[in-house]
Design a protein around this motif. Structure first.
Motif: not given
Length: 201
Positions: A26, A30-31, A34-35, A37-38, A165, A189
């Motif tokens: 992170p 960071p991007l 996040k990708q 995690q998604l 989550h 989240r």
């Protein structure tokens, strides 16, 4: 179905190795973090289509203590269809609908997962009940299932050592949306993928 679960497991191991080698964090990227995690949430949302069961564990990549690690999870089915009262008398076993709690095994520092399944295929477990809740007029898709199963969901959430989550796709996404508005403080989240729309009466 077992082959599908094994393929998911191999995929999770491969993704974990990729994330470790690329040193995705992170702080550094960071991007990308996040990708990642998604992407993992998307995979988890599809996992119940492989007929998850409580007799197998699944290892899922997770960011813990500044590194990607594979964490073993046990599967806890949480029934959403009624289990008591008059309505429970008329539900066949093949019409029962479940959410799936994934509890970390021997890792109190790991994040638990809660997966709500989207509408399954016609021969799949719970199809008739899912179609009924999908088609209910003037209601958010899934609200009837959430009403009958929310106490069991809350009991499971309250047993977890970390915030949870939650993720789901389609009908499952709508159920995550309902859970988020009702018990959002218990979630770390919520990943809501391609949900049916929320209806405000």
């Amino acid at each position: 179905m077992r082959g599908m679960r094994l393929a998911f497991q191999e995929g999770f191991q491969h993704v974990c190795t990729q994330l470790q080698v690329a040193n995705v964090s992170p702080e550094r990227n960071p991007l990308q973090f996040k990708q990642a995690q998604l992407f993992l949430s998307n995979c988890l949302s599809l996992l119940p289509y492989g007929d998850l069961n409580p007799y197998e564990s699944v290892a899922i990549p997770q960011w813990i203590n500044n590194s990607w690690q594979l964490v073993d999870y046990k599967v806890v089915p949480i029934e959403l269809t009624p289990t008591k009262g008059f309505k429970a008398l008329f539900i066949k076993d093949e019409d029962r609908v479940f959410a799936y709690g994934l509890e970390p095994i021997n890792r109190p520092d790991a994040e638990p997962h809660l997966i709500f399944m989207g509408t399954t295929y016609p021969a799949g477990q719970g199809f008739f009940s899912q179609i009924k809740t999908d088609m209910e007029a003037f209601e958010t898709a899934g609200k009837k299932l959430y009403r009958s199963g929310h106490i069991k969901i809350i009991e499971w959430l309250d047993k977890q050592q970390q915030k949870v989550h939650a993720c789901g796709i389609s009908l499952g996404g709508a159920l995550v949306g309902i859970l988020s508005t009702h018990q959002g403080d218990k979630l770390s989240r919520a990943v809501i993928l391609n949900p049916a729309g929320l209806y405000l009466p």
